[in-house]
Design a protein around this motif. Structure first.
Motif, mmCIF file in Angstrom:
data_model
loop_
_atom_site.group_PDB
_atom_site.id
_atom_site.type_symbol
_atom_site.label_atom_id
_atom_site.label_comp_id
_atom_site.label_asym_id
_atom_site.label_seq_id
_atom_site.Cartn_x
_atom_site.Cartn_y
_atom_site.Cartn_z
ATOM 1 N N ASN A 105 -5.473 28.507 54.644
ATOM 2 C CA ASN A 105 -4.576 28.308 53.508
ATOM 3 C C ASN A 105 -3.481 29.576 53.606
ATOM 4 O OD1 ASN A 105 -6.099 26.625 51.654
ATOM 5 N ND2 ASN A 105 -7.630 28.222 51.390
ATOM 6 N N ARG A 106 -2.356 29.384 53.308
ATOM 7 C CA ARG A 106 -1.317 30.178 53.446
ATOM 8 C C ARG A 106 -1.318 31.564 52.626
ATOM 9 N NH1 ARG A 106 4.835 28.717 51.978
ATOM 10 N NH2 ARG A 106 4.185 29.092 49.926
ATOM 11 N N LYS A 156 -0.287 34.624 50.464
ATOM 12 C CA LYS A 156 0.904 35.137 49.582
ATOM 13 C C LYS A 156 1.719 36.238 50.117
ATOM 14 C CE LYS A 156 -1.211 34.297 45.180
ATOM 15 N NZ LYS A 156 -1.939 34.784 43.841
ATOM 16 N N HIS A 200 -1.835 32.039 62.052
ATOM 17 C CA HIS A 200 -0.545 31.453 61.675
ATOM 18 C C HIS A 200 0.405 31.250 62.551
ATOM 19 C CE1 HIS A 200 -2.342 31.022 57.308
ATOM 20 N NE2 HIS A 200 -2.609 32.070 57.659
ATOM 21 N N CYS A 201 0.594 32.267 63.369
ATOM 22 C CA CYS A 201 1.743 32.172 64.330
ATOM 23 C C CYS A 201 1.415 31.658 65.760
ATOM 24 C CB CYS A 201 2.594 33.623 64.374
ATOM 25 S SG CYS A 201 3.087 34.121 62.727
ATOM 26 N N THR A 220 7.629 32.595 59.542
ATOM 27 C CA THR A 220 6.773 31.437 59.967
ATOM 28 C C THR A 220 6.430 30.507 58.674
ATOM 29 O OG1 THR A 220 6.080 32.213 62.188
ATOM 30 C CG2 THR A 220 4.524 30.519 60.882
ATOM 31 N N LEU A 221 5.886 31.613 57.620
ATOM 32 C CA LEU A 221 5.323 30.909 56.526
ATOM 33 C C LEU A 221 6.270 30.825 55.296
ATOM 34 C CD1 LEU A 221 2.055 33.138 56.569
ATOM 35 C CD2 LEU A 221 2.315 30.716 57.425
#
Length: 289
Positions: free
Chosen positions: A166-167, A169, A203-204, A236-237
């Motif tokens: 999950n991304r 915050k 994530h990256c 990125t996000l």
């Protein structure tokens, strides 16, 4: 009736795939063993082919000895592997889903032995001597942190490689970055920096670090690495517009705080980093220490 047989097959995957089971059939066996929901096509495949092969194998040997499942054995210290099995054997008498992990397995120096007990609900932890007991849910197992932990582990069940990412915050990432910088300046344990590194790689770089990799890479971190991680994560996000709206006013707050708070090295670092993030460069030299 197939539980021990399936566990034996899955542990010795290379001996059965593709000689006895195709890769597709093997994946279905894993889901069946873990009691995961099968699709109609998977059910048809299992009952028309997989089940018949299992029945045939049961004829060859009816009493299978359960072996613990070891992930990342190449990273483990031999003496710790033996001790970990003893701990796991004790808890396996009461719990059907238990695994041992943590630096205890691969590092000469460790604080405690992490024991994870998987239950249907509830989450709690406690210390029992040198054992750090963590009760987690089946859903927790899909979280990146537990999938990472399981990469070097000893378990009495098959831990499926299913991960839910999950991304985070923006506010959570910024808080973690701030805590990381403060820890570095205070020369305290770099727990937040390690977490920031983990999230950055996930994530990256699309890389799930195992506990040993995380410990090794975190040991070489520098203060400027933290700036790089937060900037890469943000770009990125999140969109440029979203970042500008959320960070623009915060930079003004930092500029004011820098004038009134001493020491302010950490605030200056935040301001410089966020200016580079949304403007592409530092806007001014105002507010130096």
């Amino acid at each position: 009736m197939y539980k021990k047989l399936l566990e034996k097959i899955i542990i010795n995957q290379e001996s059965f795939v593709p000689l006895v089971f195709t890769r597709k059939q093997f994946n279905i066996l894993i889901k069946y063993c873990d009691k995961s929901l099968l699709s109609k096509a998977e059910k048809k495949s299992f009952y028309t082919s997989g089940k018949k092969k299992l029945d045939a194998l049961l004829l060859l040997k009816s009493d299978w000895k359960m072996d613990f499942i070891i992930n990342g054995s190449e990273h483990m210290l031999t003496k710790r592997l033996k001790e970990g099995k003893e701990v796991l054997r004790k808890y396996s008498q009461k719990y059907s889903r238990v695994f041992i992990s943590g630096s205890f397995l691969f590092s000469e120096n460790f604080n405690d032995i992490d024991v994870f007990i998987v239950q249907k609900r509830g989450h709690k932890e406690k210390m029992v001597g040198k054992l750090h007991i963590n009760c987690i849910t089946e859903k927790d197992l899909k979280k990146p942190i537990y999938q990472s932990i399981a990469k070097i582990s000893i378990s009495n069940f098959i831990i499926l490689h299913e991960i839910e990412i999950n991304r985070p915050k923006l506010s959570e990432l910024m808080s973690l970055y701030h805590e990381s910088v403060i820890e570095f300046n205070d020369k305290s344990k770099h727990e937040s920096a390690r977490s920031l590194l983990f999230i950055y790689c996930l994530h990256c770089k699309k890389q799930l670090l195992d506990p040993k990799e995380l410990k090794t890479e975190a040991a070489g971190l520098k203060l400027e690495d933290l700036d790089f991680f937060i900037k890469e994560l943000c770009t990125t996000l999140f969109s440029k517009t979203y970042l500008y709206v959320d960070i623009h006013d915060y930079i003004k707050t930092l500029a004011s705080s820098i004038k009134n708070i001493k020491p302010n090295n950490h605030l200056i670092q935040y301001k410089n980093t966020y200016e580079e993030l949304i403007y592409g460069k530092r806007r001014s030299k105002a507010g130096t220490a």
